[in-house]
Design a protein around this motif. Structure first.
Motif, PDB file in Angstrom:
ATOM      1  N   ALA A   1      44.960  46.363  40.427  1.00  0.00           N
ATOM      2  CA  ALA A   1      44.769  47.131  38.948  1.00  0.00           C
ATOM      3  C   ALA A   1      44.842  48.653  39.416  1.00  0.00           C
ATOM      4  O   ALA A   1      45.296  49.351  38.409  1.00  0.00           O
TER       5      ALA A   1
ATOM      6  N   LEU B 277      36.989  38.002  37.185  1.00  0.00           N
ATOM      7  CA  LEU B 277      38.125  37.075  37.700  1.00  0.00           C
ATOM      8  C   LEU B 277      37.831  36.215  38.831  1.00  0.00           C
ATOM      9  O   LEU B 277      37.637  35.125  38.962  1.00  0.00           O
TER      10      LEU B 277
ATOM     11  N   PRO C 270      39.874  42.745  43.683  1.00  0.00           N
ATOM     12  CA  PRO C 270      40.813  42.493  42.617  1.00  0.00           C
ATOM     13  C   PRO C 270      41.217  44.026  42.234  1.00  0.00           C
ATOM     14  O   PRO C 270      42.173  43.985  41.155  1.00  0.00           O
TER      15      PRO C 270
ATOM     16  N   GLY D 271      33.673  46.313  38.921  1.00  0.00           N
ATOM     17  CA  GLY D 271      34.221  46.828  37.788  1.00  0.00           C
ATOM     18  C   GLY D 271      33.678  47.718  36.934  1.00  0.00           C
ATOM     19  O   GLY D 271      34.156  48.556  36.327  1.00  0.00           O
TER      20      GLY D 271
ATOM     21  N   ILE E  73      37.967  42.220  34.912  1.00  0.00           N
ATOM     22  CA  ILE E  73      39.113  42.218  35.938  1.00  0.00           C
ATOM     23  C   ILE E  73      38.109  41.810  37.134  1.00  0.00           C
ATOM     24  O   ILE E  73      38.516  40.948  37.876  1.00  0.00           O
TER      25      ILE E  73
ATOM     26  N   SER F  67      44.763  39.563  38.122  1.00  0.00           N
ATOM     27  CA  SER F  67      44.311  41.017  37.715  1.00  0.00           C
ATOM     28  C   SER F  67      45.490  41.748  36.978  1.00  0.00           C
ATOM     29  O   SER F  67      45.045  42.506  36.094  1.00  0.00           O
ATOM     30  N   SER F  68      46.359  41.650  37.333  1.00  0.00           N
ATOM     31  CA  SER F  68      47.734  42.236  36.601  1.00  0.00           C
ATOM     32  C   SER F  68      47.783  41.539  35.147  1.00  0.00           C
ATOM     33  O   SER F  68      48.150  42.583  34.175  1.00  0.00           O
TER      34      SER F  68
ATOM     35  N   ASN G 277      37.599  47.079  33.195  1.00  0.00           N
ATOM     36  CA  ASN G 277      37.596  46.772  34.883  1.00  0.00           C
ATOM     37  C   ASN G 277      36.402  45.454  35.161  1.00  0.00           C
ATOM     38  O   ASN G 277      36.497  44.889  35.938  1.00  0.00           O
TER      39      ASN G 277
ATOM     40  N   ALA H 256      45.492  40.141  33.488  1.00  0.00           N
ATOM     41  CA  ALA H 256      44.370  40.855  32.576  1.00  0.00           C
ATOM     42  C   ALA H 256      44.443  42.423  32.430  1.00  0.00           C
ATOM     43  O   ALA H 256      44.083  42.890  31.086  1.00  0.00           O
ATOM     44  N   ALA H 257      44.971  43.307  33.114  1.00  0.00           N
ATOM     45  CA  ALA H 257      45.263  44.504  33.017  1.00  0.00           C
ATOM     46  C   ALA H 257      46.092  44.579  31.981  1.00  0.00           C
ATOM     47  O   ALA H 257      45.961  45.819  31.100  1.00  0.00           O
TER      48      ALA H 257
END
Length: 414
Positions: free
Chosen positions: A263, A68, A259, A381, A65, A52-53, A62, A55-56
């Protein structure tokens, strides 16, 4: 592929550690070792924190994220009902597990290689990242049912709680130590995404080792296995199964929150450098709570774990919105505890409830239906993009409360 000369020396060394023969104890040790290496891989590819981090930081919206964990969970679950007839006819289920191991590794290797090669192209890196997760999830779906069938055949029911307990305990300790590795790599001066590329490489190696080890299990063949036919309508006639499936569906819907804890920390609380600490707290909580969960499962069955997990899951999303940044780590302490309880509780409950002659039907159908619902983080998301993080977190809390209420009606195993 498991008897080729290039792995002969490795196999000899492993046999010296786990012992020769086809005893239950050898299979037990192989299954435990598999769990330890898989736990390491899970730590480096942790969907709710590391992925998650990552992708962020790539600037993903979102809903991406949220996708995922869905790619991993739903991809691993949805195919199971469709391959259940084929798996049921295999006299030795672990053969299919062995065949798809390299395919599973290929998806993770794609992620690691892309992170080294495409740091200058975030769009291409994100596409390869999602493709790798999707491939891994799909091929995991082909091996999950053989895994559970093999565990059911080789680990007696009275030893399953302890089996999963020792897997989770030491595996959690290894994941705890991996949290320091994650923190150290993310704190280096290496340019993004190189620290993540190293994490993904370590995770790929850990998974490959764990999958190889489980492939060495000596599963007894089933007499008359090739002539066996199964029906996916049989589980629906079982009232206990239908109630359990209702609880699992509510828990899958509640997973939309998972997730977004990380985020939220990265984007709202600006706690980017604390990702490694969060993973460490998550792993330590999972380890310590697992000691309690195993004792409860051994003495009172799996149902209390589902209830406790549902209660903690109801509380955690609310705390995530209320806690200030310095205390936010408590969210991951609770998350580690309730996911450990739910993981052990739902797994052992289904294995114990499924009749041996219809095990593939029960496990495959339950996992496929739950896998479809496991795309709920994508909905989370979209809600987060539309209404902010409070919307999916509060909705998830409501689903956990619903699962807790429904879980009270599950049949006790003891």
């Amino acid at each position: 592929m498991w008897n080729e000369p290039r792995v002969g020396k490795i196999k000899t060394g492993i046999d010296r550690i786990i012992g020769q023969g086809q005893s239950i104890d050898r299979n037990y040790r192989l299954g435990v070792l598999n769990g330890w290496f898989v736990a390491l891989g899970d730590a480096f590819f942790n969907a709710t924190i590391v992925l998650s981090s990552f992708a962020a930081k790539l600037g993903a919206p979102n809903w991406i994220i949220g996708l995922l964990p869905s790619l991993l969970n739903a991809g691993a679950l949805v195919p199971q009902a469709f391959i259940a007839p084929y798996v049921a006819r295999l006299p030795v289920k672990v053969t299919l597990y062995r065949r798809v191991a390299l395919l599973r590794i290929s998806g993770l290797a794609l992620i690691a290689a892309s992170s080294f090669l495409f740091g200058h192209r975030p769009d291409l890196l994100l596409a390869c990242f999602l493709l790798g997760l999707a491939l891994n999830g799909l091929f995991t779906g082909l091996s999950s049912l053989p895994f559970w069938e093999t565990v059911s055949k080789t680990i007696p029911q009275e030893r399953r709680a302890a089996f999963f307990g020792i897997r989770n305990l030491v595996g959690g300790l290894l994941a705890f130590l991996a949290g320091f590795v994650v923190r150290g790599l993310l704190a280096t001066g290496l340019a993004f995404p190189l620290p993540y590329a190293l994490l993904f490489t370590l995770g790929t190696l850990a998974f490959a080792t764990g999958w190889y080890l489980f492939g060495q299990v000596n599963e007894p063949p089933e007499p008359g296995g090739p002539q066996l036919r199964i029906s996916l309508t049989i589980p629906f006639k079982d009232f206990v199964f239908r109630r359990f499936l209702r609880v699992r569906a509510m828990l899958a819907l509640a997973s939309m929150a998972e997730p977004f804890y990380a985020a939220y920390a990265v984007r709202v609380l600006r706690q980017t450098s604390e990702v490694g600490i969060y993973l460490t707290l998550y792993a330590l909580s999972s380890v310590l709570s697992n000691l309690l969960w195993v004792r409860i499962a051994q003495h009172y069955g799996s149902r209390p774990l589902i209830l406790v997990g549902g209660a903690l899951g109801t509380l955690t999303p609310i705390l995530a919105l209320l806690l200030p940044a310095p205390s936010y780590g408590l969210v991951f302490v609770l998350q580690g505890a309730y996911l450990a309880a739910l993981g052990l509780g739902t797994t052992t409950y289904l294995l114990n409830a499924a009749p041996a002659e219809h095990r593939s039907s029960y496990i495959g159908l339950a996992n496929t239906l739950v896998g479809i619902v496991s795309f709920s983080p994508v909905l989370g998301g979209l809600l987060a993009d539309w209404q902010g993080y409070a919307a999916p977190l509060l909705l998830a809390s409501g689903f956990y409360a619903w699962a807790l209420y429904a879980g009270r009606k599950l049949k006790s195993e003891v």
